[in-house]
Design a protein around this motif. Sequence first.
Motif: not given
Length: 275
Positions: A240-258
């Motif tokens: 809980p409260l952990g961080y997630l880093a993805i690429g600068m051209k990527e997104s969480l938009l396609f995730s149903d848990i965004r």
Amino acid sequence: MSSQHEINPEELNAIIDLIRLQYGYDFSDYAPASFRRRIARCMSTAGIKTAYDLKFHLLNDKPFFGWFLQSITVNVTEMFRDPAFYKMLREQVLPTLASYPVLKIWHAGCATGEEVFSMAILLQEEGLLRRTRIYATDLNPANLERARTGIVPLQHMRDYTFNYIQSGGKNEFSSYYTARYENAIIDKELRQNILFSPHNLVTDQVFNEFQLICCRNVLIYFNKVLQNRVIHLFYDSLSPLGYLAIGMKESLLFSDIRDRFDVVSATTKVFRRKM
Ligand SMILES: C[S@@+](CC[C@H](N)C(=O)[O-])C[C@H]1O[C@@H](n2cnc3c(N)ncnc32)[C@H](O)[C@@H]1O
């Protein structure tokens, strides 16, 4: 103009099935257009003209598959790639993580280790390396083998030094490696808390709980369904409260848990798991 190495969607599916059955790698949810392009490039390099011939090689020639895997996975990486991202980690994420007595970080899709060595340098400079365990994983065994050596081509060090300075680096970048012929060998001390091991984001499960997960420039090769599945895997792997880093051209938009993540930095794509 159509290339003689182009394969049609049915042929692509047959090749994907063959690889899954023969070698256990499942590429069925990779973004099809770019995956097909990479296969075509691979066929052209190998002088293979038809899908039939490619299947023959895949079925009968295991070393060929090793080469093929290396060619169809995009392994491009850099040290301190996107300096703004590392600056952001240094200034906003690591000060928060400093309150944990022990830290666990996962680099998923670590390629040949450059990103992981950058993280180790950052942690060292912020006084956190000794209490951090870094798990660095990739599906490609050749990448992991290379990463374990700590060798980075010397010719790139000039660019990496520039990245490092841009990211707010505090020391002489050259103090972190030894130059030997065409190679730079990253200091052993920086590498001692790093464990490189195989993990396939398509088929493998949660294996630990992390305060930070970096999965940069990997999701971009997956279709929306797989991106969503992998974001679930990361959510379940974060404390809980952990961080997630993805690429600068990527997104969480396609995730149903965004909605289960807070945005920490929209530009450098750092998110935080809600409680
Ligand atoms: C473009 S590199 C990114 C390297 C590094 N994260 C960076 O941003 O510099 C993509 C990496 O993802 C790995 N990869 C692709 N599919 C994967 C999967 N299903 N599971 C784990 N790693 C994967 C590839 O082998 C490759 O090393």
